[in-house]
Design an enzyme around this catalytic site. Structure first.
Site, PDB file in Angstrom:
ATOM      1  N   GLU A 103      67.228   9.256 -29.985  1.00 40.78           N
ATOM      2  CA  GLU A 103      68.674   9.282 -30.190  1.00 40.78           C
ATOM      3  C   GLU A 103      69.010  10.083 -31.441  1.00 40.78           C
ATOM      4  OE1 GLU A 103      70.198   4.954 -28.464  1.00 40.78           O
ATOM      5  OE2 GLU A 103      70.107   5.309 -30.614  1.00 40.78           O
ATOM      6  N   CYS A 104      69.799  11.118 -31.303  1.00 40.68           N
ATOM      7  CA  CYS A 104      70.328  11.882 -32.426  1.00 40.68           C
ATOM      8  C   CYS A 104      69.178  12.295 -33.363  1.00 40.68           C
ATOM      9  CB  CYS A 104      71.406  11.087 -33.146  1.00 40.68           C
ATOM     10  SG  CYS A 104      72.491  12.108 -34.174  1.00 40.68           S
ATOM     11  N   GLY A 105      69.043  11.690 -34.544  1.00 41.40           N
ATOM     12  CA  GLY A 105      67.935  12.038 -35.426  1.00 41.40           C
ATOM     13  C   GLY A 105      66.593  11.851 -34.767  1.00 41.40           C
ATOM     14  N   SER A 117      68.941  12.745 -26.591  1.00 38.34           N
ATOM     15  CA  SER A 117      70.350  13.109 -26.655  1.00 38.34           C
ATOM     16  C   SER A 117      70.887  12.798 -28.047  1.00 38.34           C
ATOM     17  CB  SER A 117      71.158  12.317 -25.617  1.00 38.34           C
ATOM     18  OG  SER A 117      72.542  12.612 -25.700  1.00 38.34           O
TER      19      SER A 117
END
Length: 432
Positions: free
Chosen positions: A319-321, A410
């Site tokens: 997720e993200c990072g 994502s």
């Protein structure tokens, strides 16, 4: 039914007015007065709850009428009202900003509002601002906390302007403030002497105890029984990255995994710890990998282990990072480019402007999973997305979702408690 707890929502005209500072100071002060304090954060956020948890010494959960949902928010409030003497809910942005807004939450649960006013550059106009906040919705205004007050005379002018609304507390201009960076406040572990700072803020908060004690406990409608969570991850071990680079994690996500029957194992990529060898799934939450490019680039045990897990088909959720560290390279805000794990082709570049913000949802085999996005980087990759999130409430296309073998990645941050079965499907690699 009397809840036994004073419950207030702390809001302001906008971000940057001192809501988190005031909420943390009030939580710490009330706790030192012997009160059992439970704090919630309204809307998607990771960093403010870390500060508030440090101030209150209790886990801080999210309340949100869309992402968390009406009944789950009601259940959390009702439980807190039974277990605490005081329930503080920090609002998000300005009182009426967003859909749903903090004002919507206050009206839904009949929470009186404490308005935080940055009084540094105003005096009598504070009354106009507060009356406007009260009447626009309207909301039930319990009182005002004036931040950055210059003197007792200044406080008296603010109090006189409020008419029938009490000035519950004041906080003077602070020589030392909670520091900020591009995603918001700095996380507590990076703030020197954080407890000393919180204690100083609590000392400086001048609370009108008589006015505070006049706030009556509020009744809450009894929530519906909590739906049982099916043990879809029974016998599974989920390894979760947790350190300064991977710190954006909803407590409800961990609770949901455990309710699904999973055993949670923690490991630190920054400390070059490998993925636990018995992991049946790996969860890499967001955080600040861009601040730790050199350490992550040198963490060969971590990189080798995540590559081996991917090659073995272990489901991985980034997720993200957590996605950023799985690309080929990560370029930080100074333009330095660091090699990352390379589970998929791509280059991540930090940028000065916000690249994504707001509530979103993704479809899985088990239905819709709600969550949000908030990032300052962009991903350049030749991969074609296998799915897209949907923005709320517009329905517009949101963040790309990528699948590479057992990896799902994502910028979207999922709120697992919005659909536990969908969380299980993501950690089995079963995205629709």
């Amino acid at each position: 039914m009397d809840t036994g707890a004073r419950m207030v929502l702390i809001a302001a005209t906008a971000s940057g007015q001192g809501k988190t500072t005031v909420t943390a100071a009030l939580a710490r002060k009330l706790r030192r007065m012997g009160q059992r304090v439970q704090v919630f954060k309204c809307g998607p956020d990771f960093i403010d709850p870390m500060i508030l948890e440090h101030a209150s010494r209790a886990k801080v959960h999210t309340l949100d009428l869309w992402m968390v949902g009406l009944e789950q928010s009601r259940q959390r409030l009702a439980r807190a009202a039974r277990e605490a003497d005081v329930v503080l809910v920090e609002g998000v942005m300005g009182l009426y900003d967003g859909d749903p807004s903090a004002a919507d939450l206050a009206r839904t649960f009949d929470l009186p509002v404490l308005a935080v006013i940055d009084a540094a550059a105003m005096a009598q106009t504070a009354g106009a601002v507060v009356l406007g906040l009260r009447d626009y919705g309207p909301v039930r205004m319990a009182g005002v906390i004036a931040n950055r007050v210059a003197s007792e005379g200044h406080a008296r002018m603010v109090a006189a302007s409020l008419r029938d609304i009490p000035l519950l507390a004041t906080l003077p201009k602070q020589s030392r403030q909670l520091p900020e960076r591009h995603l918001g406040l700095v996380v507590p572990g990076e703030i020197d002497a954080i407890d000393d700072l919180l204690d100083t803020l609590a000392d400086q908060l001048q609370l009108d105890e008589a006015a505070w004690n006049a706030l009556a406990p509020r009744p809450l409608d009894a929530p519906l029984p909590e739906a049982p969570v099916p043990p879809l991850l029974a016998g599974k071990t989920v390894a979760i990255a947790r350190d300064a680079a991977f710190c954006f994690l909803y407590p409800a996500n961990v609770d949901t995994l455990e309710a699904l029957g999973a055993s949670v194992r923690w490991f630190s990529p920054l400390a070059d710890e490998p993925v636990p060898p018995d992991a049946n799934a790996v969860y890499l939450p967001g955080g600040y990998p861009e601040l730790h490019g050199a350490a992550l680039a040198q963490a060969m045990h971590w990189r080798d282990s995540i590559r081996a897990a991917h090659a073995a088909g272990v489901p991985i959720l980034g997720e993200c990072g957590g996605m950023m560290v799985l690309a080929d390279t990560l370029a930080d805000q100074d333009g330095r480019e660091w090699p990352m794990a390379g589970l998929f082709p791509g280059r991540v570049q930090m940028q000065p402007r916000l690249a994504g913000l707001g509530p979103q949802a993704v479809e899985t085999q088990a239905g819709q999973m709600r969550g949000h996005t908030f990032h300052y980087s962009r991903l350049e990759t030749p991969l074609a997305p296998t799915a897209w999130t949907v923005k709320h409430p517009s329905g517009a296309q949101g963040e790309a979702v990528y699948r590479v073998g057992s990896l799902t990645a994502s910028y979207f941050h999922a709120f697992f408690a919005s659909n536990p079965a969908a969380a299980a499907s993501l950690l089995r690699g079963d995205l629709a």
